[in-house]
Design an enzyme around this catalytic site. Structure first.
Site, PDB file in Angstrom:
ATOM      1  CE  LYS A  47      -3.581  -2.715   0.691  1.00 38.84           C
ATOM      2  NZ  LYS A  47      -4.731  -2.837  -0.132  1.00 38.84           N
TER       3      LYS A  47
HETATM    4  C1  PLP Z   1      -0.992  -7.829   2.056  1.00 37.32           C
HETATM    5  C2  PLP Z   1      -2.057  -7.794   1.135  1.00 37.32           C
HETATM    6  N1  PLP Z   1      -1.955  -8.578   0.141  1.00 37.32           N
HETATM    7  C3  PLP Z   1      -2.684  -8.520  -0.769  1.00 37.32           C
HETATM    8  C4  PLP Z   1      -3.851  -7.547  -0.721  1.00 37.32           C
HETATM    9  C5  PLP Z   1      -5.281  -7.638  -1.865  1.00 37.32           C
HETATM   10  O1  PLP Z   1      -4.879  -6.787  -2.457  1.00 37.32           O
HETATM   11  P1  PLP Z   1      -6.079  -6.204  -3.242  1.00 37.32           P
HETATM   12  O2  PLP Z   1      -7.286  -5.581  -2.250  1.00 37.32           O
HETATM   13  O3  PLP Z   1      -5.600  -5.012  -4.243  1.00 37.32           O
HETATM   14  O4  PLP Z   1      -6.704  -6.985  -4.338  1.00 37.32           O
HETATM   15  C6  PLP Z   1      -4.026  -6.703   0.522  1.00 37.32           C
HETATM   16  C7  PLP Z   1      -5.293  -6.005   0.763  1.00 37.32           C
HETATM   17  O5  PLP Z   1      -5.684  -4.919  -0.256  1.00 37.32           O
HETATM   18  C8  PLP Z   1      -2.826  -6.740   1.302  1.00 37.32           C
HETATM   19  O6  PLP Z   1      -3.001  -6.112   2.394  1.00 37.32           O
HETATM   20  N1  LIG Z   2      -6.468  -5.132   1.882  1.00 39.73           N
HETATM   21  C1  LIG Z   2      -6.748  -3.949   2.058  1.00 39.73           C
HETATM   22  C2  LIG Z   2      -8.378  -3.481   1.928  1.00 39.73           C
HETATM   23  C3  LIG Z   2      -8.487  -2.495   1.268  1.00 39.73           C
HETATM   24  O1  LIG Z   2      -8.001  -2.544   0.109  1.00 39.73           O
HETATM   25  P1  LIG Z   2      -7.868  -1.085  -0.675  1.00 39.73           P
HETATM   26  O2  LIG Z   2      -6.691  -1.406  -1.645  1.00 39.73           O
HETATM   27  O3  LIG Z   2      -9.068  -0.719  -1.478  1.00 39.73           O
HETATM   28  O4  LIG Z   2      -7.428   0.185   0.074  1.00 39.73           O
HETATM   29  C4  LIG Z   2      -5.925  -3.380   3.476  1.00 39.73           C
HETATM   30  O5  LIG Z   2      -5.236  -3.852   3.881  1.00 39.73           O
HETATM   31  O6  LIG Z   2      -6.582  -2.583   4.132  1.00 39.73           O
END
Ligand code: PLP
Ligand SMILES: N[C@@H](CCOP(=O)(O)O)C(=O)O
Length: 467
Positions: free
Chosen positions: A112
């Site tokens: 993120k």
């Molecule tokens: C460590 C981790 N891996 C994978 C994901 C999944 O990614 P996305 O929500 O973009 O599909 C998340 C949350 O978003 C995450 O925090």
């Molecule tokens: N896995 C995410 C969930 C939110 O996903 P986002 O990419 O839409 O912000 C988290 O860790 O909060």
């Protein structure tokens, strides 16, 4: 570049205004009016550039007419300056033709930060230019929250209110959020699941007077700027492995569908990504969709990869819009029916089209532990549970042609020490700057899963800081 809503009833906006708006007023998500495309020569020209420069060049078309390229470059340089690896997002080979793209070298140890660090600078720039302020409301299953908090803490023009599902994140994840005691940071522990938190955030956006009064803004991947800032790392990795002269495949552990959508966008811009693999935990709505056109909500179940404990994958709406030939009426109708029945009626032709590109694989907790163990034993690679789901899915859907597969390594193993220790006997330590995390004071408010209670809390926090 102008942006349109997937539901077709909100006015089009430019990049800056999409950044501040987050969600479109009609409940839809913003997408570029048309897709920018890079030629093979243009991709080749990006090879070897430092990550911040490549990121600014890849994102420039999305900000065209709204941010000049030099300003954007200044921001990407500042955003990635503090990362713990010179390459920003290093590519590590873990097996023949299998590479981990490590996206966790930012301040909060998850992918993120790759977008959020930049979003912090984007918000600062746009708010200062306009003399405005915002209240950011975000939902997190553990990682988005701390990344947003870290990117926006101590800002006079921003209040941040993060909703996390009480007791459903790892302890490290919770403490990374709740120990930040800056006056503009507020954590709400909601008695529900991540999906409930996400629903509450969307409900606040759909409450027009409240949205207006609070000047709401979003940092979840419903905000297009998040997706735009996640595209460059796929370009960076693919170029390093020979693109555009050699195709690649990408495997992404998936929850809210934002990260894999960013890879799809890179492909739509002309990057030769031949296959997109989606890894899921027991919350397997996306893999059920790909296997049998079964997009039905079954309730969020806790797993060893809590960040992916998600059933309603917000960004799927963006793909749906594309699969339905950008028909906003059909998209809005499909989303309305999904909301009402918990089942998404995707037309067969659209589903078949999705299955030609996307491959899905769900991984149980036991298989996740086995994959962490195997990676450590055979490749001397310590993976977190989410990354392990990505590598397991990549192995299940490895292209026969021997093209390289890039796995999005989405979190540092130290964020999930219990699972990693259970699998390998090794308890990964936190980096020195977080070493006293468990001794720090925490601050958060527990709230029921109720819009009224959450809106009251947001109103209280935003008021306290209003100028
Ligand atoms: C460590 C981790 N891996 C994978 C994901 C999944 O990614 P996305 O929500 O973009 O599909 C998340 C949350 O978003 C995450 O925090
Ligand atoms: N896995 C995410 C969930 C939110 O996903 P986002 O990419 O839409 O912000 C988290 O860790 O909060």
């Amino acid at each position: 570049m102008r942006y349109v809503s997937t539901r077709g009833e909100a006015p089009s906006r430019d990049f800056q205004s999409v950044l501040l708006a987050g969600l479109a007023e009609d409940g839809g998500l913003f997408l570029p009016e048309s897709w920018p495309e890079f030629s093979a020569a243009e991709w080749r020209a990006l090879r070897g550039l430092p990550y911040p420069e490549l990121a600014a060049r890849v994102m420039a078309p999305f900000a065209e007419g709204s941010l000049d390229p030099a300003t954007l470059l200044g921001m990407t340089r500042r955003a990635y300056a503090g990362f713990g690896h010179l390459a920003t997002a290093p590519l590590v080979q873990i097996e023949p033709q299998l590479f981990a793209l490590e996206l966790f070298h930012g301040p909060t140890l998850a992918f993120k930060d790759m977008a959020m660090q930049l979003l912090g600078h984007l918000f600062d720039h746009v708010l200062a230019e306009r003399g405005e302020r915002v209240t950011i409301v975000g939902a997190t299953s553990g990682d988005t929250g701390s990344a947003a908090i870290e990117a926006c803490r101590d800002r006079a023009a921003i209040d941040v209110v993060i909703l996390h599902p009480e007791g459903r994140t790892s302890e490290v994840q919770r403490r990374q959020m709740t120990t930040v005691l800056s006056p503009n940071i507020h954590n709400l522990a909601v008695q529900g699941s991540f999906d409930d938190c996400q629903d509450l955030v969307k409900a606040m956006f759909n409450d027009a007077p409240f949205r207006q009064e609070m000047q709401l803004s979003a940092v979840n991947s419903i905000n297009w700027a998040r997706i735009a800032a996640q595209v460059p790392y796929y370009v960076y990795a693919a170029l390093a492995l020979g693109a555009p002269d050699r195709p690649v495949a990408v495997s992404v552990p998936t929850g809210n569908f934002g990260n894999v959508l960013a890879a799809w966008v890179a492909r739509r811009m002309g990057l030769p990504i031949e296959r997109l693999v989606i890894g899921a935990n027991r919350n397997d709505i996306l893999t059920r969709f790909l296997a049998a056109n079964d997009m039905s909500v079954q309730g969020v179940a806790p797993s060893l990869s809590p960040s992916m404990d998600i059933q309603v994958s917000s960004n799927f709406e963006r793909l749906l819009f594309e699969l339905l030939d950008r028909d906003p009426v059909a998209t809005a109708d499909t989303m309305r029916r999904f909301r009402a029945d918990g089942r998404m009626p995707v037309p067969d032709a659209a589903w078949k089209q999705a299955t030609t590109l996307f491959h899905g694989h769900a991984v149980s907790d036991e298989a996740t532990l086995e994959e962490i163990r195997r990676l450590h034993r055979d490749s001397m690679y310590l993976a977190d549970p989410h990354t392990a789901i990505g590598t397991a899915a990549a192995r299940a859907h490895r292209p026969e042609t021997g093209i390289p597969v890039i796995v999005a390594a989405t979190a540092h193993p130290a964020k999930f020490p219990d699972a990693v220790e259970k699998a390998t006997g090794i308890r990964p330590p936190l980096p020195p700057r977080l070493a006293d995390l468990f001794a720090r004071e925490e601050r958060f408010t527990v709230l029921p899963n109720a819009l009224e209670a959450v809106e009251a809390a947001v109103r209280g926090h935003a008021r306290r800081n209003s100028r």
